[in-house]
Write a protein that holds these residues in place. Structure first.
Motif, PDB file in Angstrom:
ATOM      1  N   LEU A   8       0.838  -1.188   0.000  1.00 50.49           N
ATOM      2  CA  LEU A   8       0.000   0.000   0.000  1.00 50.49           C
ATOM      3  C   LEU A   8       0.877   1.243   0.000  1.00 50.49           C
ATOM      4  O   LEU A   8       2.073   1.183   0.315  1.00 50.49           O
ATOM      5  CB  LEU A   8      -0.919   0.020   1.227  1.00 50.49           C
ATOM      6  CG  LEU A   8      -1.945  -1.110   1.323  1.00 50.49           C
ATOM      7  CD1 LEU A   8      -2.641  -1.078   2.668  1.00 50.49           C
ATOM      8  CD2 LEU A   8      -2.956  -1.028   0.186  1.00 50.49           C
ATOM      9  N   ILE A   9       0.277   2.387  -0.333  1.00 52.74           N
ATOM     10  CA  ILE A   9       1.006   3.649  -0.383  1.00 52.74           C
ATOM     11  C   ILE A   9       0.068   4.787  -0.009  1.00 52.74           C
ATOM     12  O   ILE A   9      -1.134   4.754  -0.317  1.00 52.74           O
ATOM     13  CB  ILE A   9       1.603   3.880  -1.791  1.00 52.74           C
ATOM     14  CG1 ILE A   9       2.414   5.183  -1.841  1.00 52.74           C
ATOM     15  CG2 ILE A   9       0.536   3.866  -2.853  1.00 52.74           C
ATOM     16  CD1 ILE A   9       3.104   5.418  -3.175  1.00 52.74           C
ATOM     17  N   THR A  10       0.605   5.788   0.667  1.00 50.75           N
ATOM     18  CA  THR A  10      -0.075   7.058   0.908  1.00 50.75           C
ATOM     19  C   THR A  10       1.001   8.131   0.886  1.00 50.75           C
ATOM     20  O   THR A  10       2.164   7.855   1.223  1.00 50.75           O
ATOM     21  CB  THR A  10      -0.854   7.039   2.245  1.00 50.75           C
ATOM     22  OG1 THR A  10      -1.803   8.110   2.261  1.00 50.75           O
ATOM     23  CG2 THR A  10       0.075   7.140   3.445  1.00 50.75           C
ATOM     24  N   PRO A  11       0.715   9.355   0.453  1.00 49.93           N
ATOM     25  CA  PRO A  11       1.760  10.374   0.353  1.00 49.93           C
ATOM     26  C   PRO A  11       2.369  10.729   1.711  1.00 49.93           C
ATOM     27  O   PRO A  11       1.642  10.997   2.667  1.00 49.93           O
ATOM     28  CB  PRO A  11       1.019  11.581  -0.238  1.00 49.93           C
ATOM     29  CG  PRO A  11      -0.142  10.999  -0.958  1.00 49.93           C
ATOM     30  CD  PRO A  11      -0.567   9.822  -0.139  1.00 49.93           C
ATOM     31  N   THR A  12       3.712  10.751   1.770  1.00 47.72           N
ATOM     32  CA  THR A  12       4.417  11.041   3.027  1.00 47.72           C
ATOM     33  C   THR A  12       5.581  11.999   2.838  1.00 47.72           C
ATOM     34  O   THR A  12       6.475  12.061   3.686  1.00 47.72           O
ATOM     35  CB  THR A  12       4.946   9.742   3.662  1.00 47.72           C
ATOM     36  OG1 THR A  12       5.878   9.117   2.757  1.00 47.72           O
ATOM     37  CG2 THR A  12       3.826   8.766   3.981  1.00 47.72           C
TER      38      THR A  12
END
Length: 220
Positions: free
Chosen positions: A22-26
Protein backbone atom coordinates in the motif's frame (compact mmCIF):
# COMPACT_ATOMS: atom_id res chain seq x y z
CA UNK A 1 -7.31 3.09 5.70
CA UNK A 2 -4.34 3.50 8.01
CA UNK A 3 -4.06 5.25 11.39
CA UNK A 4 -0.93 7.36 11.82
CA UNK A 5 0.25 9.00 15.03
CA UNK A 6 1.25 12.57 14.26
CA UNK A 7 4.72 12.00 15.74
CA UNK A 8 5.54 9.26 13.22
CA UNK A 9 8.18 9.85 10.57
CA UNK A 10 7.32 9.57 6.90
CA UNK A 11 9.68 6.61 6.62
CA UNK A 12 7.80 4.81 9.40
CA UNK A 13 4.59 5.15 7.43
CA UNK A 14 6.27 4.06 4.17
CA UNK A 15 7.69 0.97 5.86
CA UNK A 16 4.41 -0.12 7.44
CA UNK A 17 2.29 0.46 4.35
CA UNK A 18 4.83 -1.30 2.11
CA UNK A 19 4.35 -4.50 4.12
CA UNK A 20 0.84 -4.65 2.64
CA UNK A 21 1.74 -3.27 -0.83
CA UNK A 22 0.00 0.00 0.00
CA UNK A 23 1.01 3.65 -0.38
CA UNK A 24 -0.08 7.06 0.91
CA UNK A 25 1.76 10.37 0.35
CA UNK A 26 4.42 11.04 3.03
CA UNK A 27 6.76 13.63 1.50
CA UNK A 28 10.11 13.10 -0.22
CA UNK A 29 12.54 12.74 2.75
CA UNK A 30 11.91 9.80 5.04
CA UNK A 31 13.06 11.41 8.29
CA UNK A 32 10.49 14.21 7.97
CA UNK A 33 7.81 14.17 10.68
CA UNK A 34 4.57 13.04 9.08
CA UNK A 35 2.23 15.17 11.21
CA UNK A 36 3.90 18.49 10.44
CA UNK A 37 4.32 17.69 6.77
CA UNK A 38 0.77 16.45 6.27
CA UNK A 39 -1.04 19.21 8.15
CA UNK A 40 0.68 21.79 5.94
CA UNK A 41 -0.30 20.01 2.71
CA UNK A 42 2.29 17.30 2.16
CA UNK A 43 3.56 16.86 -1.41
CA UNK A 44 5.26 13.60 -2.34
CA UNK A 45 6.81 11.71 -5.24
CA UNK A 46 3.36 10.23 -5.84
CA UNK A 47 1.34 13.46 -5.68
CA UNK A 48 0.46 13.56 -9.39
CA UNK A 49 -1.26 10.24 -8.79
CA UNK A 50 -2.51 10.49 -5.20
CA UNK A 51 -2.61 14.22 -4.50
CA UNK A 52 -1.12 15.77 -1.38
CA UNK A 53 -1.17 14.12 2.04
CA UNK A 54 -4.19 16.21 3.04
CA UNK A 55 -6.15 14.86 0.07
CA UNK A 56 -5.93 11.45 1.70
CA UNK A 57 -7.18 12.43 5.17
CA UNK A 58 -10.18 10.46 6.41
CA UNK A 59 -10.32 11.55 10.06
CA UNK A 60 -8.20 13.38 12.64
CA UNK A 61 -8.03 13.32 16.43
CA UNK A 62 -7.73 16.88 17.74
CA UNK A 63 -7.01 18.17 21.25
CA UNK A 64 -8.66 21.58 21.63
CA UNK A 65 -7.29 24.42 23.77
CA UNK A 66 -9.84 23.45 26.43
CA UNK A 67 -8.34 19.98 26.67
CA UNK A 68 -11.32 18.36 24.97
CA UNK A 69 -10.42 15.54 22.56
CA UNK A 70 -12.58 15.32 19.45
CA UNK A 71 -12.67 13.27 16.25
CA UNK A 72 -13.00 15.35 13.10
CA UNK A 73 -14.11 14.07 9.70
CA UNK A 74 -16.18 15.21 6.75
CA UNK A 75 -19.44 14.17 8.44
CA UNK A 76 -18.85 15.25 12.06
CA UNK A 77 -17.57 18.76 11.30
CA UNK A 78 -17.06 19.42 7.58
CA UNK A 79 -15.83 23.02 8.00
CA UNK A 80 -13.20 22.14 10.60
CA UNK A 81 -12.16 19.08 8.59
CA UNK A 82 -11.71 21.34 5.55
CA UNK A 83 -9.64 23.82 7.57
CA UNK A 84 -7.39 21.13 9.08
CA UNK A 85 -6.45 19.95 5.59
CA UNK A 86 -3.64 22.44 4.97
CA UNK A 87 -4.03 24.82 7.93
CA UNK A 88 -4.05 22.20 10.63
CA UNK A 89 -1.64 23.91 13.03
CA UNK A 90 -4.10 26.61 14.05
CA UNK A 91 -7.01 24.78 15.62
CA UNK A 92 -5.46 22.59 18.30
CA UNK A 93 -3.04 19.68 18.59
CA UNK A 94 -3.58 16.86 16.10
CA UNK A 95 -2.53 13.56 17.67
CA UNK A 96 -3.83 11.00 15.18
CA UNK A 97 -4.51 11.05 11.45
CA UNK A 98 -6.50 8.38 9.64
CA UNK A 99 -5.59 8.29 5.95
CA UNK A 100 -6.66 6.54 2.78
CA UNK A 101 -4.12 4.04 1.46
CA UNK A 102 -3.88 2.85 -2.13
CA UNK A 103 -2.69 -0.32 -3.81
CA UNK A 104 0.98 -0.06 -4.80
CA UNK A 105 1.78 -1.66 -8.18
CA UNK A 106 4.79 -3.84 -8.99
CA UNK A 107 5.39 -4.92 -5.38
CA UNK A 108 6.65 -1.44 -4.60
CA UNK A 109 9.33 -1.29 -7.31
CA UNK A 110 9.74 2.05 -9.11
CA UNK A 111 12.27 3.72 -11.38
CA UNK A 112 13.99 6.94 -10.37
CA UNK A 113 17.19 8.99 -9.89
CA UNK A 114 18.74 11.74 -12.04
CA UNK A 115 19.58 11.79 -15.73
CA UNK A 116 22.31 14.43 -16.18
CA UNK A 117 22.85 16.88 -19.04
CA UNK A 118 25.58 19.46 -19.71
CA UNK A 119 24.93 22.74 -17.93
CA UNK A 120 25.52 24.59 -21.19
CA UNK A 121 22.53 22.71 -22.62
CA UNK A 122 20.25 23.53 -19.68
CA UNK A 123 18.07 25.82 -21.82
CA UNK A 124 17.29 23.27 -24.53
CA UNK A 125 16.93 20.51 -21.94
CA UNK A 126 14.38 22.61 -20.05
CA UNK A 127 12.45 23.39 -23.24
CA UNK A 128 12.22 19.68 -24.07
CA UNK A 129 11.14 18.99 -20.48
CA UNK A 130 8.45 21.69 -20.57
CA UNK A 131 7.07 20.27 -23.80
CA UNK A 132 7.06 16.80 -22.28
CA UNK A 133 5.30 17.68 -19.02
CA UNK A 134 2.64 19.73 -20.83
CA UNK A 135 1.53 16.72 -22.87
CA UNK A 136 -2.08 15.64 -22.16
CA UNK A 137 -0.99 12.01 -22.62
CA UNK A 138 1.10 11.88 -19.44
CA UNK A 139 0.06 9.26 -16.93
CA UNK A 140 -0.68 10.32 -13.34
CA UNK A 141 1.79 7.82 -11.85
CA UNK A 142 4.80 9.37 -13.59
CA UNK A 143 6.59 12.59 -12.68
CA UNK A 144 9.71 14.32 -13.96
CA UNK A 145 11.44 17.22 -12.23
CA UNK A 146 14.04 19.54 -13.72
CA UNK A 147 16.90 20.86 -11.60
CA UNK A 148 20.64 21.06 -11.03
CA UNK A 149 22.89 18.50 -9.36
CA UNK A 150 26.54 18.67 -8.23
CA UNK A 151 29.22 16.91 -10.28
CA UNK A 152 32.34 15.14 -8.92
CA UNK A 153 34.56 17.98 -10.14
CA UNK A 154 32.68 20.55 -8.05
CA UNK A 155 30.60 21.99 -10.86
CA UNK A 156 26.92 21.47 -11.63
CA UNK A 157 24.92 19.71 -14.31
CA UNK A 158 21.30 20.14 -15.27
CA UNK A 159 19.21 17.06 -14.62
CA UNK A 160 15.87 15.44 -15.17
CA UNK A 161 14.69 13.38 -12.21
CA UNK A 162 11.96 10.90 -13.11
CA UNK A 163 9.85 8.93 -10.65
CA UNK A 164 7.90 6.18 -12.42
CA UNK A 165 5.54 4.09 -10.33
CA UNK A 166 3.29 2.26 -12.76
CA UNK A 167 3.88 0.28 -15.94
CA UNK A 168 6.37 -2.52 -16.43
CA UNK A 169 10.12 -2.49 -15.84
CA UNK A 170 10.60 -2.42 -19.60
CA UNK A 171 8.20 0.49 -20.15
CA UNK A 172 9.83 2.49 -17.36
CA UNK A 173 13.27 1.91 -18.92
CA UNK A 174 11.96 3.01 -22.32
CA UNK A 175 10.49 6.14 -20.76
CA UNK A 176 13.87 7.08 -19.31
CA UNK A 177 15.63 6.20 -22.58
CA UNK A 178 13.43 8.84 -24.21
CA UNK A 179 14.22 11.42 -21.50
CA UNK A 180 17.93 10.82 -22.12
CA UNK A 181 17.52 12.14 -25.67
CA UNK A 182 16.41 15.59 -24.42
CA UNK A 183 18.71 18.61 -24.64
CA UNK A 184 20.87 17.04 -27.36
CA UNK A 185 21.61 14.02 -25.19
CA UNK A 186 22.39 13.04 -21.59
CA UNK A 187 25.97 12.78 -20.38
CA UNK A 188 25.26 10.45 -17.44
CA UNK A 189 22.42 8.29 -16.21
CA UNK A 190 21.72 7.21 -12.67
CA UNK A 191 18.11 6.11 -13.19
CA UNK A 192 17.52 2.63 -11.88
CA UNK A 193 14.89 0.26 -10.49
CA UNK A 194 14.57 0.43 -6.70
CA UNK A 195 11.97 -0.07 -3.96
CA UNK A 196 9.76 2.96 -3.31
CA UNK A 197 10.85 2.99 0.35
CA UNK A 198 14.48 3.27 -0.82
CA UNK A 199 13.57 6.14 -3.13
CA UNK A 200 11.88 7.90 -0.24
CA UNK A 201 15.10 7.68 1.81
CA UNK A 202 17.48 8.60 -1.03
CA UNK A 203 17.56 12.31 -0.14
CA UNK A 204 17.84 11.89 3.63
CA UNK A 205 21.56 12.66 3.90
CA UNK A 206 21.15 15.79 1.76
CA UNK A 207 18.61 17.20 4.23
CA UNK A 208 20.00 16.91 7.78
CA UNK A 209 17.91 18.16 10.69
CA UNK A 210 18.05 21.62 12.31
CA UNK A 211 18.37 23.66 9.11
CA UNK A 212 14.77 24.90 8.86
CA UNK A 213 13.91 23.81 5.32
CA UNK A 214 11.02 25.34 3.41
CA UNK A 215 9.96 23.92 0.08
CA UNK A 216 7.19 24.88 -2.33
CA UNK A 217 6.31 24.48 -5.97
CA UNK A 218 6.66 27.34 -8.42
CA UNK A 219 6.06 28.13 -12.06
CA UNK A 220 8.92 29.47 -14.21
Amino acid sequence: IHLIYSTALGGDVDHETSLYNLITPTGTVSHTGYGGLALGGGMSHASRWLGAAVDNFVELELVKSTGEVIRVNAESDPELFWALRGNGFNFGVVTEIVVQCHDMPNNGMVRGAPIAFPDVKADVTMLDWLKHISSPDRKPDESVQFGCIPTPDGNTASALVPVLIGGTEESRKEYCDNLATFGEGAVARMDTELPYVALQAALDDAFPHQLGYYDKGSFL
